[in-house]
Design a protein around this motif. Structure first.
Motif, PDB file in Angstrom:
ATOM      1  N   VAL A 119       0.859  -1.180   0.000  1.00 62.35           N
ATOM      2  CA  VAL A 119       0.000   0.000   0.000  1.00 62.35           C
ATOM      3  C   VAL A 119       0.895   1.229   0.000  1.00 62.35           C
ATOM      4  CG1 VAL A 119      -1.761   1.305   1.239  1.00 62.35           C
ATOM      5  CG2 VAL A 119      -1.843  -1.207   1.221  1.00 62.35           C
ATOM      6  N   LEU A 120       0.716   2.103  -0.975  1.00 59.65           N
ATOM      7  CA  LEU A 120       1.536   3.300  -1.132  1.00 59.65           C
ATOM      8  C   LEU A 120       0.709   4.539  -0.802  1.00 59.65           C
ATOM      9  CD1 LEU A 120       2.700   2.063  -4.568  1.00 59.65           C
ATOM     10  CD2 LEU A 120       4.379   2.525  -2.794  1.00 59.65           C
ATOM     11  N   ASP A 121       1.188   5.315   0.170  1.00 61.02           N
ATOM     12  CA  ASP A 121       0.558   6.612   0.438  1.00 61.02           C
ATOM     13  C   ASP A 121       1.197   7.638  -0.488  1.00 61.02           C
ATOM     14  OD1 ASP A 121      -0.551   8.925   1.383  1.00 61.02           O
ATOM     15  OD2 ASP A 121       0.484   8.911   3.315  1.00 61.02           O
ATOM     16  N   GLY A 122       0.479   8.030  -1.547  1.00 61.50           N
ATOM     17  CA  GLY A 122       1.026   8.941  -2.535  1.00 61.50           C
ATOM     18  C   GLY A 122       0.714  10.401  -2.284  1.00 61.50           C
ATOM     19  N   GLY A 123      -0.068  10.694  -1.256  1.00 69.58           N
ATOM     20  CA  GLY A 123      -0.376  12.085  -0.955  1.00 69.58           C
ATOM     21  C   GLY A 123      -1.261  12.735  -2.000  1.00 69.58           C
ATOM     22  N   ASN A 124      -1.110  14.050  -2.140  1.00 63.66           N
ATOM     23  CA  ASN A 124      -2.001  14.827  -3.008  1.00 63.66           C
ATOM     24  C   ASN A 124      -1.271  15.646  -4.062  1.00 63.66           C
ATOM     25  OD1 ASN A 124      -4.521  14.346  -1.257  1.00 63.66           O
ATOM     26  ND2 ASN A 124      -3.066  15.210   0.206  1.00 63.66           N
ATOM     27  N   GLY A 125       0.039  15.502  -4.159  1.00 61.74           N
ATOM     28  CA  GLY A 125       0.790  16.248  -5.158  1.00 61.74           C
ATOM     29  C   GLY A 125       0.849  15.514  -6.481  1.00 61.74           C
ATOM     30  N   LEU A 126       1.183  16.249  -7.530  1.00 63.49           N
ATOM     31  CA  LEU A 126       1.318  15.634  -8.861  1.00 63.49           C
ATOM     32  C   LEU A 126       2.727  15.860  -9.387  1.00 63.49           C
ATOM     33  CD1 LEU A 126      -2.115  16.280 -10.600  1.00 63.49           C
ATOM     34  CD2 LEU A 126      -1.188  14.145  -9.730  1.00 63.49           C
ATOM     35  N   HIS A 127       3.717  15.427  -8.605  1.00 61.47           N
ATOM     36  CA  HIS A 127       5.092  15.444  -9.052  1.00 61.47           C
ATOM     37  C   HIS A 127       5.288  14.369 -10.119  1.00 61.47           C
ATOM     38  CE1 HIS A 127       6.049  17.876  -5.492  1.00 61.47           C
ATOM     39  NE2 HIS A 127       5.296  17.038  -4.810  1.00 61.47           N
ATOM     40  N   PRO A 128       6.374  14.437 -10.897  1.00 62.65           N
ATOM     41  CA  PRO A 128       6.681  13.328 -11.809  1.00 62.65           C
ATOM     42  C   PRO A 128       6.753  11.988 -11.082  1.00 62.65           C
ATOM     43  CG  PRO A 128       8.024  15.231 -12.352  1.00 62.65           C
ATOM     44  CD  PRO A 128       7.285  15.581 -11.092  1.00 62.65           C
ATOM     45  N   TRP A 129       7.273  11.998  -9.832  1.00 61.27           N
ATOM     46  CA  TRP A 129       7.340  10.763  -9.038  1.00 61.27           C
ATOM     47  C   TRP A 129       5.931  10.225  -8.760  1.00 61.27           C
ATOM     48  CZ3 TRP A 129       9.045   6.516  -6.941  1.00 61.27           C
ATOM     49  CH2 TRP A 129       8.536   6.048  -5.726  1.00 61.27           C
ATOM     50  N   THR A 130       5.032  11.108  -8.338  1.00 62.88           N
ATOM     51  CA  THR A 130       3.682  10.671  -8.018  1.00 62.88           C
ATOM     52  C   THR A 130       2.958  10.178  -9.265  1.00 62.88           C
ATOM     53  OG1 THR A 130       3.648  12.402  -6.323  1.00 62.88           O
ATOM     54  CG2 THR A 130       1.577  11.308  -6.824  1.00 62.88           C
ATOM     55  N   ARG A 131       3.163  10.848 -10.385  1.00 61.60           N
ATOM     56  CA  ARG A 131       2.534  10.397 -11.633  1.00 61.60           C
ATOM     57  C   ARG A 131       3.069   9.031 -12.042  1.00 61.60           C
ATOM     58  NH1 ARG A 131       1.724  15.653 -15.603  1.00 61.60           N
ATOM     59  NH2 ARG A 131       1.468  17.214 -13.959  1.00 61.60           N
ATOM     60  N   ARG A 132       4.347   8.787 -11.762  1.00 61.77           N
ATOM     61  CA  ARG A 132       4.912   7.469 -12.072  1.00 61.77           C
ATOM     62  C   ARG A 132       4.213   6.383 -11.246  1.00 61.77           C
ATOM     63  NH1 ARG A 132       9.688   9.037 -12.468  1.00 61.77           N
ATOM     64  NH2 ARG A 132       9.558   9.161 -14.728  1.00 61.77           N
ATOM     65  N   LEU A 133       3.889   6.712  -9.996  1.00 60.20           N
ATOM     66  CA  LEU A 133       3.151   5.763  -9.171  1.00 60.20           C
ATOM     67  C   LEU A 133       1.756   5.518  -9.744  1.00 60.20           C
ATOM     68  CD1 LEU A 133       4.058   6.933  -5.539  1.00 60.20           C
ATOM     69  CD2 LEU A 133       5.000   4.994  -6.814  1.00 60.20           C
ATOM     70  N   TRP A 134       1.106   6.574 -10.213  1.00 60.63           N
ATOM     71  CA  TRP A 134      -0.207   6.423 -10.843  1.00 60.63           C
ATOM     72  C   TRP A 134      -0.117   5.488 -12.051  1.00 60.63           C
ATOM     73  CZ3 TRP A 134      -4.984   9.682 -10.782  1.00 60.63           C
ATOM     74  CH2 TRP A 134      -5.089  10.439  -9.612  1.00 60.63           C
ATOM     75  N   HIS A 135       0.983   5.566 -12.790  1.00 65.29           N
ATOM     76  CA  HIS A 135       1.122   4.792 -14.023  1.00 65.29           C
ATOM     77  C   HIS A 135       1.544   3.354 -13.776  1.00 65.29           C
ATOM     78  CE1 HIS A 135       1.777   8.638 -16.671  1.00 65.29           C
ATOM     79  NE2 HIS A 135       0.581   8.591 -16.091  1.00 65.29           N
ATOM     80  N   THR A 136       2.095   3.063 -12.613  1.00 70.58           N
ATOM     81  CA  THR A 136       2.635   1.717 -12.371  1.00 70.58           C
ATOM     82  C   THR A 136       1.837   0.913 -11.353  1.00 70.58           C
ATOM     83  OG1 THR A 136       4.168   2.614 -10.706  1.00 70.58           O
ATOM     84  CG2 THR A 136       4.987   2.391 -12.965  1.00 70.58           C
ATOM     85  N   CYS A 137       0.946   1.538 -10.594  1.00 67.86           N
ATOM     86  CA  CYS A 137       0.198   0.795  -9.577  1.00 67.86           C
ATOM     87  C   CYS A 137      -0.849  -0.100 -10.242  1.00 67.86           C
ATOM     88  CB  CYS A 137      -0.471   1.751  -8.587  1.00 67.86           C
ATOM     89  SG  CYS A 137      -1.797   2.761  -9.288  1.00 67.86           S
ATOM     90  N   HIS A 138      -1.218  -1.150  -9.530  1.00 68.26           N
ATOM     91  CA  HIS A 138      -2.261  -2.051 -10.024  1.00 68.26           C
ATOM     92  C   HIS A 138      -3.661  -1.526  -9.682  1.00 68.26           C
ATOM     93  CE1 HIS A 138       1.301  -4.772  -9.453  1.00 68.26           C
ATOM     94  NE2 HIS A 138       0.958  -5.079 -10.681  1.00 68.26           N
ATOM     95  N   GLU A 139      -3.794  -0.963  -8.480  1.00 66.80           N
ATOM     96  CA  GLU A 139      -5.077  -0.433  -8.025  1.00 66.80           C
ATOM     97  C   GLU A 139      -4.838   0.985  -7.500  1.00 66.80           C
ATOM     98  OE1 GLU A 139      -7.944  -2.478  -7.783  1.00 66.80           O
ATOM     99  OE2 GLU A 139      -7.057  -4.469  -8.117  1.00 66.80           O
ATOM    100  N   LEU A 140      -5.792   1.867  -7.775  1.00 65.80           N
ATOM    101  CA  LEU A 140      -5.709   3.251  -7.297  1.00 65.80           C
ATOM    102  C   LEU A 140      -6.924   3.547  -6.438  1.00 65.80           C
ATOM    103  CD1 LEU A 140      -4.616   6.188  -7.287  1.00 65.80           C
ATOM    104  CD2 LEU A 140      -5.911   6.554  -9.414  1.00 65.80           C
TER     105      LEU A 140
END
Length: 315
Positions: free
Chosen positions: A142-163
């Motif tokens: 489980v990844l706590d990605g917070g509320n920002g839209l950094h390139p890092w956070t977008r990478r998590l959006w693109h690689t996670c199985h469930e959001l």
């Protein structure tokens, strides 16, 4: 000398990766994120991880929020190693994890550092590979990605199985939640998205929020949003958070805890082999008292005016 040191760290990180059967079974990753601050992404991430662990799913919780890494505070963990240490190769993932509430293993975030958000794409990718490469030692991350839209956070959006996308009934939050999906989702290969409406007065209010966002997603993004859950505004749940104890432990029969338990079941094909408290070779809490004691601001205007007018009219 710096390049040589970086190369050495990369070799160490590569050597620390699991091999054989462990590497052949990638671990499912669930990202908890929001479109606006203050919606409770960290609280949801912590309690979602605990709820999964209580169902026999070996769960790792990663504080991947580069702006407000609050998991350590919410779980009352001691200051040890952080996600920055793993990113830089100073520690392996196994070395940096520490036991948290409900037998969840936790990788704390790092305050006052730009390492996570500003790291190279290669380092970020290697870090994500370590999460998914836990093999036989974990069933769910489980990844706590917070509320920002950094390139890092977008990478998590693109690689996670469930959001798990956390919103609230507030109209501005609803707009930001939709805008975050427009900006961060990969239309070619989106994860399965679960809308979680937090701090609701009841199911009807949550259903209305879901209907508004779903209509806009279908109309403007060509994307359906069928999966949704909700959490009530509950004073006991809020008090548990202020005390640094997950409500999924202290209020297991509460509506909020039951909703998160149902959400973990909706992830579907998570293969559980049962929680093994000795799997990480670390000191684990031995009593319930010990367990309790351990206890996407948008950076650009991406929603078109027509989109905003439509969603606002539906609000």
């Amino acid at each position: 000398m710096i390049d040589q040191a970086n190369d050495l760290r990369d070799l160490v990180m590569h050597a620390a990766r699991p091999s054989g059967d462990e590497a052949s079974r990638p671990v499912k990753t669930v990202l908890v994120a929001g479109g606006k601050g203050g919606v409770g992404t960290t609280t949801v991430a912590v309690n979602l991880a605990v709820a999964a662990s209580q169902q026999g799913v070996r769960t790792v919780l990663v504080d991947a929020d580069p702006d407000a890494p609050d998991v350590q505070i919410l779980c009352r963990l001691r200051q040890r190693h952080t996600i920055s240490d793993v990113l830089r190769g100073r520690r392996t993932l196994g070395e940096a994890l520490q036991p948290g509430p409900g037998c969840v293993m936790i990788l704390p975030g790092a305050w006052a550092t730009a390492d996570l958000a500003d790291a190279s794409e290669l380092r970020q990718t290697k870090l994500i590979e370590q999460f998914t490469g836990l093999g036989s030692r974990a069933d769910l991350v489980v990844l706590d990605g917070g509320n920002g839209l950094h390139p890092w956070t977008r990478r998590l959006w693109h690689t996670c199985h469930e959001l798990v996308l956390v919103s609230s009934p507030d109209n501005n939050v609803v707009l930001d939640t939709y805008a975050a999906m427009k900006v961060a989702l990969d239309p070619a290969c989106p994860p399965r998205v679960h809308l979680l409406v937090n701090s609701c007065s009841g199911e009807a209010e949550a259903a209305e929020v879901h209907a508004r966002i779903r209509r806009s997603c279908l109309r403007f993004l060509g994307f359906d949003l069928p999966h949704w859950h909700w959490l009530p505004a509950d004073a006991d749940v809020a008090a548990a958070g202020q005390q640094g104890v997950p409500f999924a432990l202290t209020h297991r029969q509460a509506q909020a805890a039951q909703s998160l338990a149902a959400l973990t079941c909706s992830f579907g094909d998570v293969e559980s082999e049962g929680v093994d408290e000795n799997a990480w070779d670390v000191e684990q809490p031995t009593t319930n008292h010990d367990l309790l004691a351990i206890g996407l601001n948008l950076c650009e205007e991406d929603a078109d005016k027509d989109d905003n007018r439509s969603l606002s009219s539906q609000c």
